[in-house]
Motif scaffolding. Sequence first.
Motif, PDB file in Angstrom:
ATOM      1  N   HIS A   1       0.809  -1.213   0.000  1.00 57.44           N
ATOM      2  CA  HIS A   1       0.000   0.000   0.000  1.00 57.44           C
ATOM      3  C   HIS A   1       0.848   1.271   0.000  1.00 57.44           C
ATOM      4  O   HIS A   1       0.338   2.355  -0.265  1.00 57.44           O
ATOM      5  CB  HIS A   1      -0.955  -0.005   1.189  1.00 57.44           C
ATOM      6  CG  HIS A   1      -2.079  -0.980   1.004  1.00 57.44           C
ATOM      7  ND1 HIS A   1      -3.323  -0.606   0.578  1.00 57.44           N
ATOM      8  CD2 HIS A   1      -2.116  -2.324   1.142  1.00 57.44           C
ATOM      9  CE1 HIS A   1      -4.093  -1.677   0.480  1.00 57.44           C
ATOM     10  NE2 HIS A   1      -3.383  -2.738   0.817  1.00 57.44           N
TER      11      HIS A   1
ATOM     12  N   SER B   1       2.180  -7.085   2.622  1.00 54.38           N
ATOM     13  CA  SER B   1       0.765  -7.038   2.996  1.00 54.38           C
ATOM     14  C   SER B   1      -0.014  -6.212   1.978  1.00 54.38           C
ATOM     15  O   SER B   1       0.470  -5.205   1.467  1.00 54.38           O
ATOM     16  CB  SER B   1       0.611  -6.421   4.391  1.00 54.38           C
ATOM     17  OG  SER B   1       1.199  -5.131   4.431  1.00 54.38           O
TER      18      SER B   1
ATOM     19  N   ILE C   1      -4.417  -5.475   0.660  1.00 49.92           N
ATOM     20  CA  ILE C   1      -5.826  -5.815   0.580  1.00 49.92           C
ATOM     21  C   ILE C   1      -6.114  -6.317  -0.826  1.00 49.92           C
ATOM     22  O   ILE C   1      -5.764  -5.657  -1.805  1.00 49.92           O
ATOM     23  CB  ILE C   1      -6.722  -4.598   0.903  1.00 49.92           C
ATOM     24  CG1 ILE C   1      -6.572  -4.205   2.380  1.00 49.92           C
ATOM     25  CG2 ILE C   1      -8.172  -4.888   0.588  1.00 49.92           C
ATOM     26  CD1 ILE C   1      -7.355  -2.989   2.768  1.00 49.92           C
ATOM     27  N   LYS C   2      -6.715  -7.476  -0.918  1.00 53.99           N
ATOM     28  CA  LYS C   2      -7.101  -8.009  -2.218  1.00 53.99           C
ATOM     29  C   LYS C   2      -8.373  -7.291  -2.668  1.00 53.99           C
ATOM     30  O   LYS C   2      -9.402  -7.373  -2.016  1.00 53.99           O
ATOM     31  CB  LYS C   2      -7.344  -9.514  -2.124  1.00 53.99           C
ATOM     32  CG  LYS C   2      -6.103 -10.324  -1.747  1.00 53.99           C
ATOM     33  CD  LYS C   2      -5.031 -10.225  -2.814  1.00 53.99           C
ATOM     34  CE  LYS C   2      -3.842 -11.114  -2.473  1.00 53.99           C
ATOM     35  NZ  LYS C   2      -2.790 -11.060  -3.495  1.00 53.99           N
TER      36      LYS C   2
ATOM     37  N   MET D   1      -5.758  -0.521   6.261  1.00 49.89           N
ATOM     38  CA  MET D   1      -5.816  -1.958   6.108  1.00 49.89           C
ATOM     39  C   MET D   1      -7.127  -2.532   6.655  1.00 49.89           C
ATOM     40  O   MET D   1      -7.302  -3.731   6.709  1.00 49.89           O
ATOM     41  CB  MET D   1      -4.642  -2.614   6.859  1.00 49.89           C
ATOM     42  CG  MET D   1      -3.294  -2.261   6.286  1.00 49.89           C
ATOM     43  SD  MET D   1      -3.055  -3.000   4.674  1.00 49.89           S
ATOM     44  CE  MET D   1      -1.348  -2.584   4.381  1.00 49.89           C
TER      45      MET D   1
ATOM     46  N   THR E   1     -11.160  -3.461   7.007  1.00 52.12           N
ATOM     47  CA  THR E   1     -12.244  -3.853   6.124  1.00 52.12           C
ATOM     48  C   THR E   1     -13.608  -3.634   6.751  1.00 52.12           C
ATOM     49  O   THR E   1     -14.613  -3.667   6.058  1.00 52.12           O
ATOM     50  CB  THR E   1     -12.123  -5.340   5.749  1.00 52.12           C
ATOM     51  OG1 THR E   1     -12.167  -6.139   6.935  1.00 52.12           O
ATOM     52  CG2 THR E   1     -10.830  -5.604   5.007  1.00 52.12           C
TER      53      THR E   1
ATOM     54  N   ILE F   1     -13.533  -4.973  -1.240  1.00 46.98           N
ATOM     55  CA  ILE F   1     -12.453  -5.719  -0.602  1.00 46.98           C
ATOM     56  C   ILE F   1     -12.801  -7.200  -0.588  1.00 46.98           C
ATOM     57  O   ILE F   1     -13.905  -7.587  -0.220  1.00 46.98           O
ATOM     58  CB  ILE F   1     -12.226  -5.208   0.834  1.00 46.98           C
ATOM     59  CG1 ILE F   1     -11.638  -3.801   0.771  1.00 46.98           C
ATOM     60  CG2 ILE F   1     -11.309  -6.140   1.608  1.00 46.98           C
ATOM     61  CD1 ILE F   1     -11.452  -3.161   2.126  1.00 46.98           C
TER      62      ILE F   1
ATOM     63  N   LEU G   1      -7.458 -10.086   2.734  1.00 46.50           N
ATOM     64  CA  LEU G   1      -6.266  -9.405   3.235  1.00 46.50           C
ATOM     65  C   LEU G   1      -5.118 -10.378   3.319  1.00 46.50           C
ATOM     66  O   LEU G   1      -5.251 -11.467   3.871  1.00 46.50           O
ATOM     67  CB  LEU G   1      -6.542  -8.803   4.616  1.00 46.50           C
ATOM     68  CG  LEU G   1      -5.341  -8.226   5.377  1.00 46.50           C
ATOM     69  CD1 LEU G   1      -4.780  -7.031   4.637  1.00 46.50           C
ATOM     70  CD2 LEU G   1      -5.742  -7.840   6.791  1.00 46.50           C
ATOM     71  N   GLU G   2      -3.995  -9.982   2.747  1.00 42.21           N
ATOM     72  CA  GLU G   2      -2.769 -10.767   2.840  1.00 42.21           C
ATOM     73  C   GLU G   2      -1.814 -10.040   3.770  1.00 42.21           C
ATOM     74  O   GLU G   2      -1.422  -8.908   3.495  1.00 42.21           O
ATOM     75  CB  GLU G   2      -2.149 -10.931   1.453  1.00 42.21           C
ATOM     76  CG  GLU G   2      -0.958 -11.866   1.423  1.00 42.21           C
ATOM     77  CD  GLU G   2      -0.464 -12.099   0.006  1.00 42.21           C
ATOM     78  OE1 GLU G   2       0.745 -11.917  -0.229  1.00 42.21           O
ATOM     79  OE2 GLU G   2      -1.293 -12.447  -0.847  1.00 42.21           O
ATOM     80  N   VAL G   3      -1.465 -10.672   4.882  1.00 36.95           N
ATOM     81  CA  VAL G   3      -0.707  -9.998   5.939  1.00 36.95           C
ATOM     82  C   VAL G   3       0.781  -9.954   5.661  1.00 36.95           C
ATOM     83  O   VAL G   3       1.426  -8.932   5.827  1.00 36.95           O
ATOM     84  CB  VAL G   3      -0.981 -10.675   7.303  1.00 36.95           C
ATOM     85  CG1 VAL G   3      -0.095 -10.064   8.383  1.00 36.95           C
ATOM     86  CG2 VAL G   3      -2.446 -10.532   7.678  1.00 36.95           C
TER      87      VAL G   3
ATOM     88  N   TYR H   1       3.683  -4.013   8.502  1.00 41.30           N
ATOM     89  CA  TYR H   1       2.285  -4.237   8.860  1.00 41.30           C
ATOM     90  C   TYR H   1       2.141  -5.219  10.013  1.00 41.30           C
ATOM     91  O   TYR H   1       1.357  -5.004  10.948  1.00 41.30           O
ATOM     92  CB  TYR H   1       1.524  -4.745   7.639  1.00 41.30           C
ATOM     93  CG  TYR H   1       0.070  -5.039   7.925  1.00 41.30           C
ATOM     94  CD1 TYR H   1      -0.799  -4.021   8.305  1.00 41.30           C
ATOM     95  CD2 TYR H   1      -0.436  -6.328   7.812  1.00 41.30           C
ATOM     96  CE1 TYR H   1      -2.135  -4.283   8.567  1.00 41.30           C
ATOM     97  CE2 TYR H   1      -1.768  -6.594   8.066  1.00 41.30           C
ATOM     98  CZ  TYR H   1      -2.611  -5.576   8.444  1.00 41.30           C
ATOM     99  OH  TYR H   1      -3.935  -5.838   8.695  1.00 41.30           O
TER     100      TYR H   1
END
Length: 305
Positions: free
Chosen positions: A109, A197, A199-200, A221, A223, A250, A253-255, A262
Motif C-alpha cells: 500500500h 501485505s 488488501i485483495k 488496512m 475492512t 475488498i 487481506l494478505e498480511v 504491517y
Amino acid sequence: MENKPMIMVTNDDGIEGPGLQSLVGLLASTNRYQVCVCAPDTEMSGVGHSITWQNPLQVKQVEIPGATAFAVPGTPADCASLGISKTLFPRVPDLVISGINKGSNCGYHILYSGTVAGAREAFLTGVPAISISYDWVGGKSTVKDYKLAAGACLPIINAILADIKNKTYPLKCFLNIDLPTDVLNHKGYKLTKQGKSIIKMGWKKITSEAQVGKILSTMTMETDHLANIDMNATEVSQESQNSLLYMREIRGLEVGEKDTDYYSVREGYISVCPLSALSHAETDSETYFKEWLPSVTECFSSSAL
C-alpha cells in the motif's frame, strides 16, 4: 527564528485533516522549531506519487496557529516539491514530515500512498523526510489518538534533527513510520522492513451512484468500514442508466511475514521502516532474466530473418 530548525509538514488527507493539525500543534507548542505547512486543500488519499504537470497551482495562505501555512490544489508530491523549492518559504526545510495519515501505510500500500509520496518527493531532492501514519480503526480510534501519535514520534523527530545538525544523518533513505491503533499502550519502536501485505481488491457492479463513500478514502488496512455501505441506496440517475457503474470492493487481506511493517504494527509496535525510491526485483527473478534475455533476443532475432 533562523536559528531554529525548520520543519515543513504536508499530508494527503488535506490541510484541515486532524492528523496534520495535531502534529503541527504539537511541533509549534514545543517552541523549538520553525513550522511551515504546505498541504493539499482537499483530500488526496490514494493518489500515489502523481504530480501536476501542465496546470498552474493557485496557492492560498491559511491560518494554522504556530505555523506559516499554505493550501495547494495539488497532490502531496506537488506540495512537498513546492515547499522545498524556496519559492514559497525563504529557505529549504531541514526536515519534511508527511502526515499524520488516517490509516496505516504498510506493505504494497506504500505504492498507493500520497502520504509516503510526500516524504519520498522531498527525499528525491535530497531533503531528509519521514512519513507518519496512524492505524485508525473505526469505533476504536478518536481524534485524541493523533495527538498521542504525534507525541510518540517526537523523540524520533528530535533525534533526526540532532543528527542533521551534526551532519551524521543518512541521506540515502527516508523513514516511513506507522503507529498501532492502541498507540497509548504501544510496545515500543521497532525497525522493520517493507512487507508484502495488501488488501485483495476487486470490482462490483452497482445500481446506484449514491454517496456510497470512498472505499479507498484512506490507505487503511481495515475492512470493517465497508459493512454499512448500501450499494443500492438511491435510484440511478438518467445519465447513469446509459452507462455501467462499478465500485471497488475488498475481497481479502494478505498480511505477510513477521518483522515487517504491517505485522509489527498489528503486534502493537511503532514500525520505523527505512525506504528508498528504487524498486529492486527479487534475486530469483534477476537470475531468471539474466539467463532468459540473451536466449530470447537470439531466438527472435534469428526467426525474424
